[in-house]
Design a protein around this motif. Sequence first.
Motif, short mmCIF file in Angstrom:
data_model
loop_
_atom_site.label_atom_id
_atom_site.label_comp_id
_atom_site.label_asym_id
_atom_site.label_seq_id
_atom_site.Cartn_x
_atom_site.Cartn_y
_atom_site.Cartn_z
N LEU A 256 0.89 -1.13 0.05
CA LEU A 256 -0.04 -0.01 0.13
C LEU A 256 0.96 1.28 -0.09
O LEU A 256 1.55 1.47 1.19
N TYR A 257 0.79 2.01 -1.21
CA TYR A 257 1.57 3.20 -1.46
C TYR A 257 0.56 4.52 -0.82
O TYR A 257 -0.63 4.46 -1.26
N LEU A 258 1.16 5.49 -0.29
CA LEU A 258 0.72 6.57 0.46
C LEU A 258 1.31 7.69 -0.44
O LEU A 258 2.56 7.92 -0.26
N ASP A 259 0.41 8.44 -1.10
CA ASP A 259 1.36 9.66 -1.78
C ASP A 259 1.73 10.70 -0.70
O ASP A 259 0.88 11.00 0.41
N GLY A 260 3.04 11.11 -1.05
CA GLY A 260 3.60 12.06 0.06
C GLY A 260 4.29 11.46 1.19
O GLY A 260 4.96 11.98 2.08
N ILE A 261 4.34 10.03 1.04
CA ILE A 261 5.02 9.29 2.10
C ILE A 261 6.03 8.45 1.83
O ILE A 261 5.72 7.65 0.64
N ASP A 262 7.36 8.35 2.30
CA ASP A 262 8.35 7.61 1.53
C ASP A 262 8.35 6.31 2.45
O ASP A 262 9.28 5.75 2.55
N GLN A 263 7.19 5.79 2.87
CA GLN A 263 7.10 4.54 3.58
C GLN A 263 5.92 3.95 2.73
O GLN A 263 5.01 4.53 2.39
N VAL A 264 5.92 2.40 2.92
CA VAL A 264 4.83 1.55 2.59
C VAL A 264 4.26 0.62 3.52
O VAL A 264 5.03 0.38 4.65
N LEU A 265 3.08 0.22 3.38
CA LEU A 265 2.45 -0.79 4.35
C LEU A 265 2.60 -2.06 3.64
O LEU A 265 1.93 -2.06 2.42
#
Length: 517
Positions: free
Chosen positions: A134-143
């Motif tokens: 799961l990618y979130l825009d604006g965040i350099d981490q993923v789930l």
Amino acid sequence: MGIGSLFKQKRKQQSKQKPAIEFDTDLKTNLDKNLEIIETMLEKPNDLVIRELSLGRPDYRCAVVYIDGLVDKPEINNNVIKNLQYYAEKQELPKNTNDLINEVEKELISTGDVSKGKTLDDVSFALLYGSAILYLDGIDQVLMLDLKGWQTRSIEEPVTESLIRGPREGFIENLRTNMMLIRRHIRDPNLRFKTYQIGRRSKKNLVVSYIEGIVHPDILKEVNRRLKTIDLDDAPESGFVEQWIEDSFLSPFPQIANTERPDKVATAILQGKIAIILDGTPFVLIAPLTLGNTFQSPEDYNERWLIGTFLRFLRYGAAFLAMFLPSLYIALVSYDPGMIPPKLAFSIAATREGVPFPAAIEAFIMAFTMELLREAGARLPKTIGQTIGIVGGLVIGDAAVQAGVVSPIMVIVVAVTAIAAFAIPSYSTTIAFRLLRFGFMLAASFFGLYGVILVYIMINIHIVNLKSIGVPYSTPYAPTFFHDWKDLILRAPIAMQTRRPAYMQTVDNKSRDKEKH
């Protein structure tokens, strides 16, 4: 064009090929950039699924990425995508990125195993191992959502280790299922599963299982050290691991046991041994191994001690016949016929009348033919293989006798030898005895009984010098541990077996409290 020119041309073509693309290991904050990197790295395969969604408000985007066929799609749809779409109606987003990813993880994802990834290596490994990202825009981490859903074989009875009395379940190719089978047998909170990754390219999971408080720390440390030295592109089967960590690759004897039976692994772990479980194979390794262990079967303990002891005597007798019978036939017939009882000697001489080959050549021909039939039967489909093994042996043996190529007594010797080899529980040990049999036969051909005795002495010297993860292979014979002889050739009653094997030097050496019984 010559072969040399072809090689030169091939090298030139290879030199013109584009080098592998190198990617920045850190993830980006821009969603489109992250998706472009993962697509470029995998070269946009057909089974790569990218599902873009709006989260909280129409202009804020996220994306779910997974490999079709490796994940459980209903789980993704019900526990991930539906939750994210429902959240879009709230129209509220935390401004802080850490708060956002934590809220998504805690409130929106309805799956048990969720972890965070910060590098491209984390993402690629999880993606190719059956997780959804799961990618979130604006965040350099993923789930990374553990939603594996590939097809696996059901738990069945082991094909290579069937028992008359005992559990009917066996390991399969799924690592988690195999760990579950071991936990079902051992419900001890001290049972440990330590995970490694092996294979430069495959990055397969390998688990070391033991009981803390029983296993000797030095043995555990040595196993871990050897596993860390594995440097392979891939280990498709546990045999690769076995060959890498064994003490002597020149020895014909197996130094690490392999089994498909969870009950056998559980018993070994309770004795202070270590189990090595590799993802993708139903064969689990057990270390260390001694020569006496190769003659033991779980069925010995499922029956009463008299039956178990009798079965072990049969196996030791079968091992003697499997190794020595053809060589003794050659030595006695060719060099020492006076050692054979007169009536039997005359009978053997009468059956050998007209045979054009000496006893040694006759034995080698029949032994080699039997090995060919056995190998052919193993490679053919099961129903056809059994037919080839039985009918082929009968037809060839009868035809050879009728043609006068071999004597009837030689056919009997080879048949008894083959049957005796199948009585040994360990397939790897059986192969070792089959190889050594030819060494004994060769020595008997040149030196008679003296040659057989010399080879036997050499093998004993090799065995007493051989080790398995630092444990002498010949224990408890030599070094001698008399207490362990209760479960060696003799299978003593269960009530008398109060201690774990002394040669394992376990921390807790009592298998039960004697005072309570």
